[in-house]
Design an enzyme around this catalytic site. Structure first.
Site, PDB file in Angstrom:
ATOM      1  N   ASP A  12       0.246  -1.183   0.031  1.00  0.00           N
ATOM      2  CA  ASP A  12      -0.476  -0.260   0.431  1.00  0.00           C
ATOM      3  C   ASP A  12       0.782   1.321   0.240  1.00  0.00           C
ATOM      4  O   ASP A  12       1.390   1.296   1.219  1.00  0.00           O
ATOM      5  CB  ASP A  12      -1.177   0.052   1.326  1.00  0.00           C
ATOM      6  CG  ASP A  12      -2.000   1.345   1.498  1.00  0.00           C
ATOM      7  OD1 ASP A  12      -1.533   2.267   0.630  1.00  0.00           O
ATOM      8  OD2 ASP A  12      -2.718   0.974   2.091  1.00  0.00           O
ATOM      9  N   TYR A 230       1.274   0.406  14.707  1.00  0.00           N
ATOM     10  CA  TYR A 230       0.066   0.180  13.812  1.00  0.00           C
ATOM     11  C   TYR A 230       0.082   1.043  12.482  1.00  0.00           C
ATOM     12  O   TYR A 230      -0.072   2.149  12.564  1.00  0.00           O
ATOM     13  CB  TYR A 230      -1.397   1.068  14.410  1.00  0.00           C
ATOM     14  CG  TYR A 230      -2.260  -0.071  12.880  1.00  0.00           C
ATOM     15  CD1 TYR A 230      -2.905  -1.386  13.250  1.00  0.00           C
ATOM     16  CD2 TYR A 230      -3.726   1.199  12.910  1.00  0.00           C
ATOM     17  CE1 TYR A 230      -3.672  -1.698  11.669  1.00  0.00           C
ATOM     18  CE2 TYR A 230      -3.952   0.647  11.321  1.00  0.00           C
ATOM     19  CZ  TYR A 230      -4.100  -0.639  11.617  1.00  0.00           C
ATOM     20  OH  TYR A 230      -5.217  -1.138  10.407  1.00  0.00           O
ATOM     21  N   LYS A 233      -3.383  -3.206   7.979  1.00  0.00           N
ATOM     22  CA  LYS A 233      -3.176  -4.569   8.504  1.00  0.00           C
ATOM     23  C   LYS A 233      -2.742  -4.819   7.012  1.00  0.00           C
ATOM     24  O   LYS A 233      -1.799  -4.336   6.151  1.00  0.00           O
ATOM     25  CB  LYS A 233      -4.744  -5.048   7.809  1.00  0.00           C
ATOM     26  CG  LYS A 233      -5.285  -5.123   8.843  1.00  0.00           C
ATOM     27  CD  LYS A 233      -5.095  -5.896  10.167  1.00  0.00           C
ATOM     28  CE  LYS A 233      -5.723  -6.617  11.512  1.00  0.00           C
ATOM     29  NZ  LYS A 233      -5.294  -6.899  12.608  1.00  0.00           N
TER      30      LYS A 233
HETATM   31  C1  F6R Z   1      -7.587  -0.696   7.844  1.00  0.00           C
HETATM   32  C2  F6R Z   1      -7.411   1.078   7.222  1.00  0.00           C
HETATM   33  C3  F6R Z   1      -8.659   2.209   7.409  1.00  0.00           C
HETATM   34  C4  F6R Z   1      -7.736   2.873   8.541  1.00  0.00           C
HETATM   35  C5  F6R Z   1      -8.693   4.111   8.707  1.00  0.00           C
HETATM   36  C6  F6R Z   1      -8.637   5.310   9.568  1.00  0.00           C
HETATM   37  O1  F6R Z   1      -6.347  -0.774   7.721  1.00  0.00           O
HETATM   38  O2  F6R Z   1      -6.317   1.827   6.887  1.00  0.00           O
HETATM   39  O3  F6R Z   1      -9.464   1.804   8.161  1.00  0.00           O
HETATM   40  O4  F6R Z   1      -6.876   2.699   9.860  1.00  0.00           O
HETATM   41  O5  F6R Z   1      -9.732   4.540   7.301  1.00  0.00           O
HETATM   42  O6  F6R Z   1      -7.173   5.493   8.381  1.00  0.00           O
HETATM   43  P1  F6R Z   1      -6.399   7.271   9.339  1.00  0.00           P
HETATM   44  O7  F6R Z   1      -5.424   6.970  10.670  1.00  0.00           O
HETATM   45  O8  F6R Z   1      -5.297   7.046   8.371  1.00  0.00           O
HETATM   46  O9  F6R Z   1      -7.283   8.465   9.097  1.00  0.00           O
HETATM   47 MG    MG Z   2      -4.364   1.888   3.228  1.00  0.00          MG
HETATM   48 MG    MG Z   3      -4.900  -2.056   1.954  1.00  0.00          MG
END
Ligand code: F6R
Ligand code: MG
Ligand code: MG
Length: 373
Positions: A12, A230, A233
């Site tokens: 990603d 974190y 995923k």
């Molecule tokens: C799961 C994922 C999304 C983000 C969520 C919050 O793997 O990537 O669910 O965790 O959209 O994103 P941020 O922290 O970038 O605002």
């Molecule tokens: Mg992403």
């Molecule tokens: Mg992804």
């Protein structure tokens, strides 16, 4: 006999309108770089696609697994894509690039990889499954069903070529140094299930037929373990060979008819159904999900890819998707409550501990009774 390595390397490196979809300019850049690599004879053939916000490089070559040139090619493509993504301010540009410099292999550097070296059979059908908003253990259940469950795979009973079963190589992904165990099915089936039912810890890495023929390979890279926090995923990929002494493609696909519950989804912190979708629907929207998997089928001939066919772009999976969305409606009504939200122990690498640490200081040994006013 032609030996071919299939390498699927993914990352990603940024996405459009949040964590939703890889923008076209990144797919185009990757196609350009891989086409040049074919001309330079680094790889033989390729297919570039995306699973939600993950850029997927499917490559064939004759250089074997963990080859530095092939990994460097993927790494350089991701680095260049991330830089371009940063310029265009796409969301989370460079997300999975966790190392400053390339160390000879993408393993431990952020991107995920599944690789398999095969002796090409007379005809070589295989599938690549690519998931978004979930983790490598998400493939444990369908892989078990394909290669060990006769209620899914009739060939385990009927076909003498794999009636003896398969060997599962399982990785303990919580160990810092990779650790593996080899379990033979059917005789060690209950031990195998005792392990792989814990999807967050034990992940099927490879599957071999009893004569040593490789049948499946899965990416098992853990982002948070590399980064210590974190990041996103570890959206996994799996390569599965089919037919002629292996589960038929229809048996492989049958394993995805249950939209089983996996962890991931919103903020990598929720349980939800893994929904098989066509490539055109590979975009996690509702509550950043539900977690999705695409399946592409190819034939391989002297390293050249024929295909793909988009397996889940088919009405036969409509009822699975319907069931997945019913599960979504049911689970979402639990909001922040377990088991929709993951158990505390599985939230260790999310942002929850920092919120909880503020609450912890307010606990007292005396029960507090508010004063009457
Ligand atoms: C799961 C994922 C999304 C983000 C969520 C919050 O793997 O990537 O669910 O965790 O959209 O994103 P941020 O922290 O970038 O605002
Ligand atoms: Mg992403
Ligand atoms: Mg992804």
């Amino acid at each position: 006999m032609v030996e071919t390595t299939i390498s699927v390397i993914k990352a990603d490196i940024g996405s459009l309108a949040g964590h939703v979809i890889v923008p076209d300019f990144l797919l185009e850049l990757a196609r350009k770089r891989l086409r040049e690599a074919v001309d330079k004879k680094i790889i033989k053939d390729f297919y570039v696609t995306h699973a939600g916000d993950d850029l997927e490089l499917i490559m064939t070559h004759d250089k074997g697994e963990d080859n530095e040139d092939v990994h460097q090619l993927a790494w350089d493509t991701f680095i260049e894509g991330a830089e371009l993504g940063r310029k265009k301010k796409i969301y989370a540009a460079g997300q999975d690039i966790l190392a400053d410099t390339f160390s000879g292999n993408v393993k431990g550097q952020g991107p995920g990889s599944a690789e398999m070296t095969i002796e090409e059979r007379k005809s070589e059908p295989f599938a690549i499954f690519m998931a978004d908003k979930t983790e490598p253990g998400a493939f444990n259940l369908p892989l078990f069903r394909m290669f060990a469950d006769p209620f899914c795979t009739a060939g385990l009973v009927i076909d003498p070529n794999f009636h003896d079963g398969f060997r599962f190589i399982v990785q303990d992904i919580k160990k810092e140094v990779p650790c593996y165990v080899d379990m033979a099915c059917p005789e060690e089936m209950y031990d195998l299930l005792a392990l792989i039912g814990s999807t967050g810890r034990y992940t099927i890495k490879k599957i071999y037929r009893r004569d040593g023929m490789v049948a499946a390979a899965v990416s098992t890279d853990k982002l948070h373990q590399i980064a210590g926090k974190y990041i996103g995923k570890d959206d996994p990929v799996a390569i599965i060979r089919a037919h002629s002494g292996l589960p038929a493609m229809g048996e492989v696909l049958e394993a995805f008819t249950l939209p089983h519950l996996v962890s991931g989804w919103m903020r990598g912190s929720h349980i939800g159904p893994l929904m098989p979708v066509a490539l055109k629907d590979s975009r996690c929207t509702r509550f950043d999900g539900p977690p999705r998997v695409i399946g592409l089928g190819f034939q391989i001939s002297n390293g050249e890819l024929l295909g793909p066919i988009d397996f889940f772009e088919d009405v036969a999976f409509d009822s699975t998707r319907q069931r997945a969305m019913e599960a979504v409606d049911y689970l979402r009504r639990h909001g922040p409550f377990m088991p929709h939200r993951l158990h505390d122990l599985d939230m260790e690498y999310t942002t929850l501990p920092s919120v909880l640490s503020k609450c912890e200081t307010r606990f007292t040994e005396e029960e507090i009774v508010p004063e009457k006013k």
